[in-house]
Write a protein that holds these residues in place. Sequence first.
Motif: not given
Lengths: 166, 166, 166, 166
Positions: A38, A40, A43, A51, B105, B107, C136-142
Amino acid sequence: MAGSVNKVILVGNLGADPDVRSMSNGGKVVNLSVATSERWKDRNSGEQRERTEWHRVVIFSEGLARVAESYLKKGSKVYIEGQLQTRKWQDQSGQDKYSTEVVLQGFNSNLTLLDGRGDGDSSGDGGGFRGARQGDNAGGRSGGGQRPAANAPAFESGGMDDDIPF
Amino acid sequence: MAGSVNKVILVGNLGADPDVRSMSNGGKVVNLSVATSERWKDRNSGEQRERTEWHRVVIFSEGLARVAESYLKKGSKVYIEGQLQTRKWQDQSGQDKYSTEVVLQGFNSNLTLLDGRGDGDSSGDGGGFRGARQGDNAGGRSGGGQRPAANAPAFESGGMDDDIPF
Amino acid sequence: MAGSVNKVILVGNLGADPDVRSMSNGGKVVNLSVATSERWKDRNSGEQRERTEWHRVVIFSEGLARVAESYLKKGSKVYIEGQLQTRKWQDQSGQDKYSTEVVLQGFNSNLTLLDGRGDGDSSGDGGGFRGARQGDNAGGRSGGGQRPAANAPAFESGGMDDDIPF
Amino acid sequence: MAGSVNKVILVGNLGADPDVRSMSNGGKVVNLSVATSERWKDRNSGEQRERTEWHRVVIFSEGLARVAESYLKKGSKVYIEGQLQTRKWQDQSGQDKYSTEVVLQGFNSNLTLLDGRGDGDSSGDGGGFRGARQGDNAGGRSGGGQRPAANAPAFESGGMDDDIPF
DNA sequence: TTTT
DNA sequence: TTTT
């Protein structure tokens, strides 16, 4: 336990050719290494991030194993539906290890190839693979079928459709 | 990688009360231990068999963590939707360990309580929980929308990962 | 109702270019026509059979609508995750009609393009699309997180529903 | 079409007792009416809103039909996994109508009862239902099994687990 | 028509 | 460790 569900759905690419192993009973087990990624935009920094997650997939299902062996290779994009299972094992030094896998076994599994006619040459070969599932009875609504797992009945009652939407 | 999907769907019961941990930024992380089971009749012996699988579920999503902390307890039946992630860590002796978790975590996560008024004893707390998701904007088709849900909190707590696999 | 889930997952191909419509509030709604097919061997006749199902997909989610408009076209293969909704409407003669659609709106929707830049060569990407989701917040953990995705736009266009089922 | 997926997952409650109909071939078809609801707070008015969706579910699968008939009733909470299908039919006046249903048929369907001992009255019958699926071969990894759809093999190769995670 |  |  009553009423539980354990389902994993992956769409990803094989990191290597399928690993096929024969079992003592003549069956085969196929192991896949599947990547999902994925992306992203961070922010805080605003930079693009990515990742990749690697999934160990184990195919016990006879039909799906055959499909995997025949049609998948490194780079193939697949849709996979299976179950989460964690296995305990010991390494050479006798240490306990755990491995969590996506297991395709039994009725509620699925393996579908998502890249067209092979996976790269586009010279369509006829034959090609178009998805595989547990059995051949995906059927539409018409057709006979009186063996176990029969479906697609011909109606006797005619009224069933008259009152819809209900 | 372009076009990948990583999704886990579980319906199961909590083996213990939620484990809530605070992060340095004030957010919370909730760990759940969720059991799924399946039963089947052995085709050789004909005897009834059962297999229980335990899933480690980690909730980073702010809203879902709050829900888990407020409404879930040992025995609760839940619907969970998250992602598979494997984490590498070192035990006390410096050995590499891997832990695979279902991460909620962002959406595409969901947590829904499936047992009515508590979990059977019905004595409950009054009020009770009716399902939660990422934000409050589940909405119908009408309505504006300028205050969506936040997720993906920052944290730096180091202790969180020390006791796995559980 | 407490604890319900309404989810549709499709992998299929667009039968036509996306149909994009503007709403009074400046937002857009995108309609897709997606085909899924299955093949099976008839157990009586032994002949190969195929059944294609057409799905009406409606994208209200702002980010996903933008993606659909920008990257999808007739023939595109997509992964879609949305909700089942049935709408009642009246045709010109005032007759009640019902249309069931797969709606992408809010947090628990997904739209991912599955055919890379073709389907196999791995040369340049020319921009290409790599999947899109709600925000846009698919993000990893940080990572922080204070600018989540907006969804659920207001609109009042009446014409949008006139041509169904397609 | 190659590589398509058509899946619906519902968790909801029956609005009425199952409607069981016999077919000419002796089989049964069960129709369910399943409600899913969602609640959200309107972001403009701030008031609580709710939307209920009714799903027509049709069970052709022999085993699942039996389960539905035996254990489900008005108010039951169920997990359902099936396929989207739209059917064309004519009403009495010869007008074309369309009905979209969630069809449970074949291997990739599931029906699981989610409320413990009945549905609240708890008067229970002893025995009770513990989930049902397509077949009895849900099995774990051990055990024999040499009939079609056999799984759960005993390994010959011992090395398979040594190299994980891969 | 369900459920909370 | 849950649940039936």
